[in-house]
Design a protein around this motif. Structure first.
Motif, short mmCIF file in Angstrom:
data_model
loop_
_atom_site.label_atom_id
_atom_site.label_comp_id
_atom_site.label_asym_id
_atom_site.label_seq_id
_atom_site.Cartn_x
_atom_site.Cartn_y
_atom_site.Cartn_z
N LEU A 383 -5.61 5.14 1.06
CA LEU A 383 -4.80 4.80 -0.11
C LEU A 383 -4.20 3.40 -0.02
N ILE A 384 -3.97 2.94 1.19
CA ILE A 384 -3.32 1.64 1.36
C ILE A 384 -4.25 0.50 0.93
N SER A 388 -3.59 1.02 -6.14
CA SER A 388 -2.52 1.87 -6.65
C SER A 388 -1.17 1.16 -6.60
N ARG A 389 -0.37 1.35 -7.66
CA ARG A 389 0.96 0.77 -7.73
C ARG A 389 2.03 1.83 -7.54
N LYS A 390 1.64 3.00 -7.05
CA LYS A 390 2.63 4.03 -6.76
C LYS A 390 3.61 3.49 -5.71
N GLU A 392 5.38 4.65 -3.19
CA GLU A 392 5.25 4.93 -1.75
C GLU A 392 4.06 4.20 -1.14
N ILE A 393 2.99 3.98 -1.95
CA ILE A 393 1.81 3.29 -1.44
C ILE A 393 2.08 1.79 -1.34
N VAL A 394 2.75 1.25 -2.35
CA VAL A 394 3.12 -0.17 -2.31
C VAL A 394 4.04 -0.45 -1.12
N LEU A 395 5.01 0.43 -0.89
CA LEU A 395 5.94 0.27 0.22
C LEU A 395 5.21 0.31 1.55
N ALA A 396 4.31 1.29 1.71
CA ALA A 396 3.55 1.40 2.96
C ALA A 396 2.70 0.15 3.18
#
Length: 457
Positions: A383-384, A388-390, A392-396
């Motif tokens: 996912l990283i 995706s702009r979700k 939790e993914i952006v933060l990770a």
């Protein structure tokens, strides 16, 4: 006739001279004088409290090894600290490693000409060997501006904070030395907060508070290290508050350091915290790999120590927390090599450095960083790399980029390519975003530190 212990101390110095550079020996060992030797405990006289603290911090292993080699195993070390020309403290009763000597005021509180004032600055801590990196760029640049125009910039006070060993004290001395070089007429003083507190107590007991305040208020630049040590000391804080106000109103420069930002200094007077935030608050972070290389290369050249590339890389990749550990690792390696008559190879490096820092089982790579971060957030690693702009993914993704910049020697472009196929500008933005959140949220900073520990585990 020279006593036996003095002769043996001379042999210790000969051992030490073979381990450290000539400049280090002349600065930190030649001034030491043996005072007494009894019951396998040698007492040495040192010129100042700072001198004692520096020896304990940087060269205690060399001292202990030389003592055991010459005096025998089980020899302990105590200090006698010179306070002024007419008075010195009694020797510490316990071994040096366990007990710090008692102290009284090192400042006579007499107003002398700037050229006669002992600024308590250490000449080896200059801007020339305070290397710039992303972790200290703001603090270093502000320090240079202050030294050029003390009291005339918006950086007053300059409040520098960060973990132990990242270079705060070095920067303090560099600012003071450069200021005296640029403005020899300025009265500059470096003092630790602990010593300031002892001076205040001593002045109170001797009914010399007016002399104490007058002396400090006469300064053109006050550099105070580890101000967090004033927390809970209400009377000392009040005295410092008076000094701060007076100096600031007169346009005099104030430089302060702490292990935490003002907002986290619980136990400090609210009015004082407000003043600590008046100027510039600059954090010095842990050194990144590029800065660690600069520092280690400089130390190797200065100390004239032969270290091959394999050992060099091992130190760089494993001694990552602070500058002090890098210095300690190299000094310990050199001393162990000299005293045991062994070449500095990987086996010796692993043994010595393993006693200084916790060595991770694997070298930190971008792939390992992604794996650790995704495991922390319970995300699938794939996912990283998506668009995706979700949240939790952006933060990770951003945390992975931040840690990759901190722990690897990869360029921003390479980091971006490995983490989501991003360009270098996106990586730069991500790194700054994480830094900003760490600055403003203690909870967020704690989370990053926890991920960092898992990464090294």
């Amino acid at each position: 006739m020279q006593s036996d212990y003095q002769s043996l101390w001379g042999q210790c110095l000969a051992v030490i001279k073979g381990v450290v550079s000539e400049a280090t020996y002349d600065t930190w060992f030649r001034p030491i004088k043996p005072v007494s030797y009894k019951d396998k405990n040698i007492t040495i006289q040192v010129p100042s409290q700072f001198f004692y603290e520096y020896l304990e911090e940087k060269y205690i292993q060399i001292l202990q090894m030389s003592l055991e080699r010459v005096f025998g195993m089980g020899t302990s070390l105590s200090y006698s600290v010179v306070v002024d020309s007419n008075r010195e403290l009694p020797p510490a009763a316990a071994p040096a490693k366990d007990t710090a000597p008692e102290r009284t005021s090192m400042t006579p509180f007499t107003l002398v000409a700037p050229s006669e004032l002992d600024s308590q600055l250490v000449s080896k801590y200059t801007f020339d060997n305070f290397f710039e990196g992303e972790c200290n760029m703001l603090a270093r640049s502000a320090g240079l501006s202050i030294a050029d125009k003390p009291g005339k910039t918006s950086f007053n006070p300059l409040f520098v904070y960060g973990d132990s060993g990242v270079g705060k004290t070095h920067l303090c001395h560099a600012i003071g030395l450069r200021t005296r070089e640029n403005h020899p007429d300025k009265r500059v003083l470096y003092v630790s907060s602990h010593l300031f507190r002892l001076q205040f107590t001593d002045a109170s007991l001797k009914n010399k508070l007016n002399d104490f305040l007058t002396f400090y208020q006469s300064l053109d630049m006050l550099i105070m290290d580890d101000i967090q040590e004033l927390i809970g000391m209400d009377k000392t804080q009040h005295a410092f508050f008076q000094i701060f106000n007076n100096l600031h109103q007169l346009g005099k420069q104030i430089v302060l350091t702490s292990d935490k930002p003002p907002v986290e200094m619980q136990g400090m007077e609210a009015r004082l915290i407000t003043r600590l935030k008046w100027g510039l608050n600059a954090k010095i972070e842990k050194p990144d790999i590029a800065l660690r290389k600069k520092i280690l290369s400089h130390l190797i050249d200065t100390e004239d120590i032969a270290v091959d590339k394999e050992v060099y890389d091992y130190i760089i990749n494993n001694v990552t927390e602070n500058v002090r550990d890098i210095e300690g690792a190299l000094i310990s390696l050199s001393a162990t090599s000299h005293i045991s008559n062994r070449k500095i190879d990987m086996a010796l490096a692993q043994k010595v450095i393993g006693q200084i820092v916790a060595i991770g089982n694997h070298h930190i790579t971008i792939d390992k960083i992604i794996k650790t971060v995704c495991a922390y957030f319970k995300l699938d690693e794939s996912l990283i790399h998506t668009k995706s702009r979700k949240r939790e993914i952006v933060l990770a993704r951003q945390i992975s980029m931040y840690l990759a910049k901190h722990h690897t020697d990869c360029s921003l472009a390479h980091i971006g390519m490995k983490i989501g196929g991003k360009d270098h500008a996106t990586v730069l933005y991500a790194i700054q975003a994480i830094k900003d959140q760490m600055e403003t949220s203690k909870q967020f900073r704690t989370m990053i530190e926890e991920i960092d520990r898992k990464l090294k585990g």
